[in-house]
Design an enzyme around this catalytic site. Structure first.
Site, PDB file in Angstrom:
ATOM      1  N   THR A 179      -1.050  -8.519 -39.267  1.00 47.90           N
ATOM      2  CA  THR A 179      -0.474  -9.762 -39.798  1.00 47.90           C
ATOM      3  C   THR A 179      -0.454 -10.898 -38.785  1.00 47.90           C
ATOM      4  OG1 THR A 179       1.714  -9.087 -39.057  1.00 47.90           O
ATOM      5  CG2 THR A 179       1.090  -8.480 -41.327  1.00 47.90           C
TER       6      THR A 179
ATOM      7  N   ASP B  65      -4.881  -5.287 -31.767  1.00 50.24           N
ATOM      8  CA  ASP B  65      -4.681  -3.853 -31.946  1.00 50.24           C
ATOM      9  C   ASP B  65      -5.881  -3.277 -32.688  1.00 50.24           C
ATOM     10  OD1 ASP B  65      -4.240  -4.471 -34.597  1.00 50.24           O
ATOM     11  OD2 ASP B  65      -2.166  -3.782 -34.652  1.00 50.24           O
TER      12      ASP B  65
ATOM     13  N   HIS C 292       2.548 -30.480 -31.514  1.00 51.49           N
ATOM     14  CA  HIS C 292       4.010 -30.613 -31.496  1.00 51.49           C
ATOM     15  C   HIS C 292       4.716 -29.550 -30.653  1.00 51.49           C
ATOM     16  CE1 HIS C 292       4.291 -33.144 -35.476  1.00 51.49           C
ATOM     17  NE2 HIS C 292       3.350 -33.587 -34.650  1.00 51.49           N
TER      18      HIS C 292
ATOM     19  N   HIS D  38       8.050 -34.745 -28.670  1.00 50.58           N
ATOM     20  CA  HIS D  38       7.765 -33.318 -28.830  1.00 50.58           C
ATOM     21  C   HIS D  38       8.049 -32.554 -27.538  1.00 50.58           C
ATOM     22  CE1 HIS D  38       6.091 -34.354 -32.662  1.00 50.58           C
ATOM     23  NE2 HIS D  38       5.211 -35.174 -32.096  1.00 50.58           N
TER      24      HIS D  38
ATOM     25  N   CYS E 181      -3.384  -8.993 -34.852  1.00 47.38           N
ATOM     26  CA  CYS E 181      -3.056  -7.645 -35.330  1.00 47.38           C
ATOM     27  C   CYS E 181      -3.216  -7.686 -36.850  1.00 47.38           C
ATOM     28  CB  CYS E 181      -1.667  -7.209 -34.853  1.00 47.38           C
ATOM     29  SG  CYS E 181      -0.279  -8.189 -35.456  1.00 47.38           S
TER      30      CYS E 181
HETATM   31  C1  RB5 Z   1      -0.599  -1.853 -37.621  1.00 45.56           C
HETATM   32  O1  RB5 Z   1      -0.646  -0.991 -38.706  1.00 45.56           O
HETATM   33  C2  RB5 Z   1       0.217  -3.082 -37.967  1.00 45.56           C
HETATM   34  O2  RB5 Z   1       1.569  -2.753 -38.023  1.00 45.56           O
HETATM   35  C3  RB5 Z   1      -0.026  -4.185 -36.982  1.00 45.56           C
HETATM   36  O3  RB5 Z   1      -1.380  -4.479 -36.933  1.00 45.56           O
HETATM   37  C4  RB5 Z   1       0.654  -5.513 -37.238  1.00 45.56           C
HETATM   38  O4  RB5 Z   1       0.418  -5.955 -38.545  1.00 45.56           O
HETATM   39  C5  RB5 Z   1       2.063  -5.632 -36.877  1.00 45.56           C
HETATM   40  O5  RB5 Z   1       2.669  -6.716 -36.944  1.00 45.56           O
END
Ligand code: RB5
Length: 153
Positions: free
Chosen positions: A68, A8, A99, A134, A66
């Site tokens: 996280t 993203d 695995h 596995h 993204c």
């Molecule tokens: C974008 O702000 C953020 O929500 C996205 O990059 C991500 O972390 C979502 O899981």
């Protein structure tokens, strides 16, 4: 091996760094975007794009990023046969191939720095699925897809 990349708007820089890194290692990289950090892109679109590219056989594996790594992996994991693992260190990246036979590595651009991210993708792409006990457990994941009517096989 062909690798599909998706991210993203918050992860464009890290995606480009990792694509260059894997190209230098001899991988063929296909970019499913986004390329513009200034235009908001909803992470499910890119998780789906790379997951479907794997399903079509366009690419063999994927890298999704993204903020996280969580949202984009959750989206990709809705596609039958996709096993996307969010990893923030190389040990898990290696083990999720050995695995879990993971076919997508996901990371958070707000979680890992670029040098650590390179180590994570290296661990992921250097690993081999170990099969054996596995394989039976990975099949059990497919059984869950089948139970809810969306498995391929
Ligand atoms: C974008 O702000 C953020 O929500 C996205 O990059 C991500 O972390 C979502 O899981």
């Amino acid at each position: 091996m062909k690798v599909g990349f998706g991210c993203d708007h918050v992860a464009v820089e890290l995606k480009n760094i990792l694509m260059e890194h894997l190209k230098e290692r001899g991988y063929e990289c296909v970019d499913y975007g986004t390329d513009d950090p200034n235009v908001k892109t909803n992470y499910p679109e890119k998780g789906l794009a790379v997951a479907e590219a794997i399903k079509r056989g366009e690419v063999d594996k994927g890298v999704l990023i993204c903020g996280t790594g969580i949202g984009i992996s959750l989206a990709a994991n809705k596609v039958p046969g996709i096993r996307a693992a969010v990893c923030s260190e190389p040990y898990s990246a290696k083990l999720t191939v050995e695995h879990n036979n993971a076919n997508i590595i996901a990371m958070g651009a707000r979680v890992v720095g670029s040098e650590l991210a390179k180590m994570i993708v290296d661990a992921f792409f250097d690993a081999q699925f170990q099969g054996g006990r596995h394989a039976m457990r990975v099949d059990m994941i497919t059984d869950i897809e089948r139970k809810y009517g969306y498995a391929d096989k």
